[in-house]
Design a protein around this motif. Structure first.
Motif, mmCIF file in Angstrom:
data_model
loop_
_atom_site.group_PDB
_atom_site.id
_atom_site.type_symbol
_atom_site.label_atom_id
_atom_site.label_comp_id
_atom_site.label_asym_id
_atom_site.label_seq_id
_atom_site.Cartn_x
_atom_site.Cartn_y
_atom_site.Cartn_z
ATOM 1 N N GLU A 183 -0.940 4.191 -1.767
ATOM 2 C CA GLU A 183 -0.837 5.721 -2.071
ATOM 3 C C GLU A 183 -1.589 6.084 -3.337
ATOM 4 O O GLU A 183 -2.292 7.001 -3.174
ATOM 5 N N LEU A 184 -1.397 5.321 -4.361
ATOM 6 C CA LEU A 184 -2.031 5.707 -5.510
ATOM 7 C C LEU A 184 -3.461 5.410 -5.639
ATOM 8 O O LEU A 184 -4.464 6.184 -6.152
ATOM 9 N N TYR A 244 -5.435 5.304 -2.998
ATOM 10 C CA TYR A 244 -6.499 6.123 -2.101
ATOM 11 C C TYR A 244 -6.207 7.546 -1.749
ATOM 12 O O TYR A 244 -6.757 8.388 -1.151
ATOM 13 N N GLY A 245 -4.904 8.133 -2.657
ATOM 14 C CA GLY A 245 -4.462 9.546 -2.698
ATOM 15 C C GLY A 245 -4.783 10.164 -1.224
ATOM 16 O O GLY A 245 -3.894 9.997 -0.405
ATOM 17 N N ASP A 246 -5.618 11.094 -1.087
ATOM 18 C CA ASP A 246 -5.543 11.796 0.145
ATOM 19 C C ASP A 246 -6.400 11.063 1.635
ATOM 20 O O ASP A 246 -6.712 11.757 2.450
ATOM 21 N N HIS A 247 -6.966 10.066 1.076
ATOM 22 C CA HIS A 247 -7.885 9.226 2.019
ATOM 23 C C HIS A 247 -6.791 8.750 3.020
ATOM 24 O O HIS A 247 -5.834 8.327 2.777
ATOM 25 N N ALA A 280 -4.472 5.535 2.401
ATOM 26 C CA ALA A 280 -3.403 5.907 2.003
ATOM 27 C C ALA A 280 -2.281 5.731 2.990
ATOM 28 O O ALA A 280 -0.974 5.509 2.465
ATOM 29 N N ARG A 336 -13.065 5.533 -8.633
ATOM 30 C CA ARG A 336 -12.132 5.786 -9.667
ATOM 31 C C ARG A 336 -12.718 5.811 -10.745
ATOM 32 O O ARG A 336 -13.536 4.946 -11.210
#
Length: 432
Positions: free
Chosen positions: A166-167, A169-172, A175, A245
């Motif tokens: 989750e951290l 890939y965020g909105d990808h 995630a 990142r």
């Protein structure tokens, strides 16, 4: 039934390691790409269908790809799940499905005895042409998925892995947790799985790997039957690029455990990237080489800060993670993270030494033939090659490309692709 199963087992016990792998390729009239390797000495065939229908295609229905995959084992319009399993077992065939982040997989292994193989293929094509998605079986699969989520919440390693993705890939779509979320699983219906199947399990969105005791002509006939049974449709749109990142993030999660589970990493590599060879050797020296790797020697053997520690590269359709995993005592977690970052910075800035490169190269090159030791190994690699559209000489030239990696270029690739100051770190364990 028992005779078929024992014969299948005997064939596998007597199977000799595969030698040269000559890959042939074609596309069926229905648009299904096929990779085929003949293995005439073995009276069996392995089939592996791969579709661009993994968890990255869930959208906002997290868990749908996994439920769809499992629901294919629930039968057809004319066979329930028990009848389906019995029919495969009666001829010694093995049918399985699986769902990963990138891909959905349908596999079949059968003996090539004509009557038995015909039954296995007829059953497989029935599953592909008319999967039933019965409500009762779907509900049972949903309950099992929800129970799986409950077990994951009780496992610090699973908690760490979920939050790590989750951290990172965020909105990808990467995630998305393949097992889904409670709210999304509870909302899914059999019609959702039917729609997902028709959209993603299509001849134009998949590939077929075949290896075993079939001639090219026989393999073409099998591929035609399978592609004709599939829904017709185009390939899915490519996944969005992963944003690079440029800063670190760290998160600590309380958990009542004696060990702390630590994950550190960042998106790094996609399948087909030419830097794969250099980075594989660099990572082998750093943390991928087991007892001989730097992380094992420095973090575990010398400092005694970890029960286990390793690193790996996981190339995917778009940038998959470079990932370091470590387990340590809760009261040593802070010191272990500091030591790990020190080693990561040293690896990045100084690179690896010539003797480390040669040791890693020898290990990787010498172990590569083991990845071709059986039909199941070969069909798995063929499926990966077909899904990620790798060149047909990928296996043939793998050792050559590893041997061509030079030290200066390796260390340059390492500095360009791995950035210690932009890592995601998740630490699970201990109480405030």
């Amino acid at each position: 039934m028992m005779r078929a199963g024992w014969l299948m087992a005997l064939v596998w016990l007597l199977a000799l390691p595969a030698q040269a792998v000559e890959i042939e390729e074609w596309t069926t009239d229905a648009g299904l790409r096929v990779l085929y390797v003949a293995a005439p000495d073995l009276p069996m065939v392995d089939l592996r269908l791969t579709f661009d229908g993994g968890a990255a295609r869930d959208g906002d229905q997290h868990g749908l790809a996994a439920l769809t995959s499992s629901a294919l084992r629930h039968g057809t319009e004319t066979m329930d799940s028990d009848a389906l399993a019995e029919r495969f077992e009666s001829v010694g065939a093995r049918f399985s499905t699986n769902s990963l982040r990138d891909m959905a997989i349908v596999s079949l292994r059968s003996l090539t005895e004509p009557d038995w193989m015909e039954t296995a293929l007829e059953t497989l094509t029935a599953v592909l042409a008319e999967p039933a998605f019965p409500e009762a079986d779907f509900e049972r699969a949903r309950r099992q998925a929800l129970q799986g989520l409950q077990r994951e919440r009780q496992d610090p390693g699973s908690v760490a892995s979920r939050r790590f993705y989750e951290l990172m890939y965020g909105d990808h779509p990467y995630a998305n947790w393949p097992g889904g979320e409670r709210a999304t699983l509870e909302a899914l219906q059999p019609d959702d799985a039917r729609a997902f199947y028709r959209r993603h399990y299509t001849s134009g969105n998949g590939a077929l790997a075949i290896t075993g005791g079939l001639t090219r002509e026989e393999a073409e006939a099998v591929a035609d039957r399978i592609s004709a049974a599939l829904p017709q449709g185009a390939a899915a749109e490519p996944l969005p690029a992963v944003e690079s990142r440029d800063e670190p993030v760290e998160e600590r999660i309380e958990f009542p455990s004696e060990q702390a589970h630590i994950l550190m990493g960042a998106p790094a590599l996609r399948r087909g990237d030419e830097d794969h060879y250099a980075l594989t050797l660099a990572n082998h020296a750093f943390g991928g080489g087991g007892f001989t790797s730097r992380l094992f020697q420095e973090i575990r053997s010398e400092r005694g800060l970890a029960y286990s520690v390793n690193s790996r590269l996981q190339p995917m359709a778009v940038e998959g993670p470079f990932r370091i995993g470590m387990q340590t005592a809760v009261d040593q977690a802070d010191a272990a993270v500091v030591a790990l970052r020190e080693e990561l910075v040293r690896w990045h800035s100084a690179g690896i030494a010539a003797e480390e490169l040669e040791a890693s190269r020898a290990n990787v090159v010498n172990s590569f033939p083991l990845s071709l030791a059986s039909n199941s190994d070969i069909v798995s690699l063929l499926g990966m090659m077909a899904f990620y559209d790798l060149p047909l000489d990928y296996l043939e030239r793998y050792i050559e490309r590893m041997e061509a990696v030079e030290l200066d270029d390796l260390n340059e690739r390492l500095r360009e692709r791995i950035h210690p100051d932009a890592m995601v770190t998740v630490i699970v364990g201990g109480q405030e």
